[in-house]
Write a protein that holds these residues in place. Structure first.
Motif, PDB file in Angstrom:
ATOM      1  N   UNK A  63       3.578  11.639   8.693  1.00 31.84           N
ATOM      2  CA  UNK A  63       2.373  11.858   7.885  1.00 31.84           C
ATOM      3  C   UNK A  63       1.079  11.790   8.693  1.00 31.84           C
ATOM      4  N   UNK A  64       1.178  11.851  10.004  1.00 35.52           N
ATOM      5  CA  UNK A  64      -0.010  11.841  10.866  1.00 35.52           C
ATOM      6  C   UNK A  64      -0.192  13.258  11.402  1.00 35.52           C
ATOM      7  N   UNK A  65      -1.347  13.843  11.117  1.00 28.97           N
ATOM      8  CA  UNK A  65      -1.593  15.256  11.376  1.00 28.97           C
ATOM      9  C   UNK A  65      -2.205  15.538  12.733  1.00 28.97           C
ATOM     10  N   UNK A  66      -2.760  14.517  13.374  1.00 27.98           N
ATOM     11  CA  UNK A  66      -3.458  14.692  14.649  1.00 27.98           C
ATOM     12  C   UNK A  66      -2.551  14.325  15.821  1.00 27.98           C
ATOM     13  N   UNK A  67      -2.593  15.071  16.929  1.00 27.25           N
ATOM     14  CA  UNK A  67      -1.905  14.604  18.138  1.00 27.25           C
ATOM     15  C   UNK A  67      -2.686  13.414  18.699  1.00 27.25           C
ATOM     16  N   UNK A 109       0.796  -1.227   0.000  1.00 34.23           N
ATOM     17  CA  UNK A 109       0.000   0.000   0.000  1.00 34.23           C
ATOM     18  C   UNK A 109       0.824   1.271   0.000  1.00 34.23           C
ATOM     19  N   UNK A 110       2.116   1.184  -0.270  1.00 36.73           N
ATOM     20  CA  UNK A 110       2.898   2.413  -0.274  1.00 36.73           C
ATOM     21  C   UNK A 110       2.344   3.407  -1.278  1.00 36.73           C
ATOM     22  N   UNK A 111       1.930   2.930  -2.439  1.00 35.90           N
ATOM     23  CA  UNK A 111       1.382   3.846  -3.438  1.00 35.90           C
ATOM     24  C   UNK A 111       0.135   4.541  -2.908  1.00 35.90           C
ATOM     25  N   UNK A 112      -0.757   3.779  -2.254  1.00 34.13           N
ATOM     26  CA  UNK A 112      -1.972   4.405  -1.730  1.00 34.13           C
ATOM     27  C   UNK A 112      -1.656   5.337  -0.571  1.00 34.13           C
ATOM     28  N   UNK A 113      -0.630   5.023   0.209  1.00 32.45           N
ATOM     29  CA  UNK A 113      -0.249   5.919   1.303  1.00 32.45           C
ATOM     30  C   UNK A 113       0.366   7.189   0.760  1.00 32.45           C
ATOM     31  N   UNK A 114       1.090   7.090  -0.335  1.00 30.32           N
ATOM     32  CA  UNK A 114       1.750   8.257  -0.896  1.00 30.32           C
ATOM     33  C   UNK A 114       0.784   9.209  -1.582  1.00 30.32           C
ATOM     34  N   UNK A 115      -0.434   8.758  -1.889  1.00 32.16           N
ATOM     35  CA  UNK A 115      -1.369   9.676  -2.534  1.00 32.16           C
ATOM     36  C   UNK A 115      -1.983  10.660  -1.544  1.00 32.16           C
ATOM     37  N   UNK A 116      -1.688  10.497  -0.248  1.00 33.83           N
ATOM     38  CA  UNK A 116      -2.108  11.460   0.755  1.00 33.83           C
ATOM     39  C   UNK A 116      -3.549  11.357   1.200  1.00 33.83           C
ATOM     40  N   UNK A 117      -4.210  10.257   0.902  1.00 35.50           N
ATOM     41  CA  UNK A 117      -5.607  10.131   1.323  1.00 35.50           C
ATOM     42  C   UNK A 117      -5.709   9.203   2.531  1.00 35.50           C
ATOM     43  N   UNK A 152      -2.290  -1.351   8.835  1.00 34.83           N
ATOM     44  CA  UNK A 152      -1.460  -0.886   9.954  1.00 34.83           C
ATOM     45  C   UNK A 152      -0.415   0.117   9.468  1.00 34.83           C
ATOM     46  N   UNK A 153       0.099  -0.097   8.283  1.00 40.76           N
ATOM     47  CA  UNK A 153       1.114   0.772   7.697  1.00 40.76           C
ATOM     48  C   UNK A 153       0.595   2.202   7.549  1.00 40.76           C
ATOM     49  N   UNK A 154      -0.627   2.352   7.107  1.00 39.96           N
ATOM     50  CA  UNK A 154      -1.220   3.676   6.877  1.00 39.96           C
ATOM     51  C   UNK A 154      -1.809   4.244   8.162  1.00 39.96           C
ATOM     52  N   UNK A 155      -2.474   3.395   8.950  1.00 39.37           N
ATOM     53  CA  UNK A 155      -3.041   3.849  10.218  1.00 39.37           C
ATOM     54  C   UNK A 155      -3.890   5.097  10.069  1.00 39.37           C
ATOM     55  N   UNK A 156      -3.610   6.092  10.885  1.00 38.99           N
ATOM     56  CA  UNK A 156      -4.384   7.345  10.872  1.00 38.99           C
ATOM     57  C   UNK A 156      -3.679   8.457  10.083  1.00 38.99           C
ATOM     58  N   UNK A 157      -2.751   8.074   9.226  1.00 35.90           N
ATOM     59  CA  UNK A 157      -2.076   9.074   8.398  1.00 35.90           C
ATOM     60  C   UNK A 157      -3.091   9.895   7.614  1.00 35.90           C
ATOM     61  N   UNK A 158      -2.761  11.141   7.444  1.00 40.63           N
ATOM     62  CA  UNK A 158      -3.492  12.076   6.580  1.00 40.63           C
ATOM     63  C   UNK A 158      -4.869  12.475   7.102  1.00 40.63           C
TER      64      UNK A 158
END
Length: 159
Positions: free
Chosen positions: A93-97, A25-33, A61-67
Motif C-alpha cells: 500500500x505504499x505508492x512511492x519508491x 488503526x487497521x480501519x483507518x489504514x484501510x480507508x486509503x488515506x 508506524x503501521x501506516x507509515x507512508x502508505x497511500x
C-alpha cells in the motif's frame, strides 16, 4: 513476518490482540488515506536538512507512508521504536519508491535499502536499531550519504 501493513517482524502480543479484536488503526489504514499530520522534527545529514514526520506509536508506524502519492524531496518519515531490534519493512500500500536508512541510537546509518512500491519484499536492518528513516528513493545516493554517515537531530541526542 509483518502483519499486512507496516509493522516490524516482531509484533507485540498486545498489538496483535488489539488488531484481531478490531482496535487500533487497521480501519483507518484501510480507508486509503495517508497520515499527514504527524508531529515533525528537523534532522540533518551533513549539510542537508530533513523535514521529518515522526511515527512513534504502533498505529503510526503501521501506516507509515502508505497511500502517499507524493512527498517533497527534503521530507521523510522517522520510525521510532521503543527498543533496538532488527527492523524489517515492506511496501504494501505504499505508492512511492523509498529508501530506508536503518539508524543506530547515535544517528549512525547502519545500512540503506531501496524499496519498490507495492512490494511485500522485506528489507531489514543489518543489526538491531531503534530508528528507520524513509526518504524518496535516490535522496541518499544523490547526496553521497552511505552507511556509516551520521544523522543529527533531537532523536539522536545522548540520553
Amino acid at each position: 513476518m509483518k502483519f499486512a501493513l507496516r509493522l516490524p517482524f516482531v509484533v507485540s502480543s498486545a498489538l496483535a490482540l488489539s488488531t484481531l479484536l478490531g482496535f487500533g488503526s487497521l480501519a483507518s489504514a484501510q480507508d486509503g488515506s495517508p497520515q499527514m499530520n504527524l508531529r515533525r522534527t528537523d534532522l540533518t545529514a551533513g549539510m542537508y536538512r530533513i523535514d521529518t514526520q515522526l511515527a512513534v506509536t504502533p498505529q503510526q508506524r503501521e501506516i507509515g507512508l502508505m497511500f502517499r502519492k507524493e512527498m517533497p524531496q527534503q521530507e521523510g518519515m522517522l520510525f521510532v521504536f521503543e527498543q533496538p531490534g532488527v527492523q524489517c519493512f515492506w511496501m504494501r500500500n505504499t505508492l512511492l519508491p523509498l529508501t530506508a536508512a536503518f539508524v543506530a541510537d547515535d544517528g549512525t546509518i547502519v545500512n540503506l535499502a531501496d524499496m519498490k512500491p507495492q512490494s511485500d519484499d522485506s528489507h531489514c536492518s543489518a543489526k538491531p536499531v531503534r530508528f528507520v528513516l524513509e526518504m524518496n528513493q535516490g535522496w541518499f545516493a544523490k547526496r553521497g550519504i552511505k552507511a556509516g554517515a551520521k544523522l543529527g537531530g533531537a532523536p539522536f541526542a545522548p540520553r
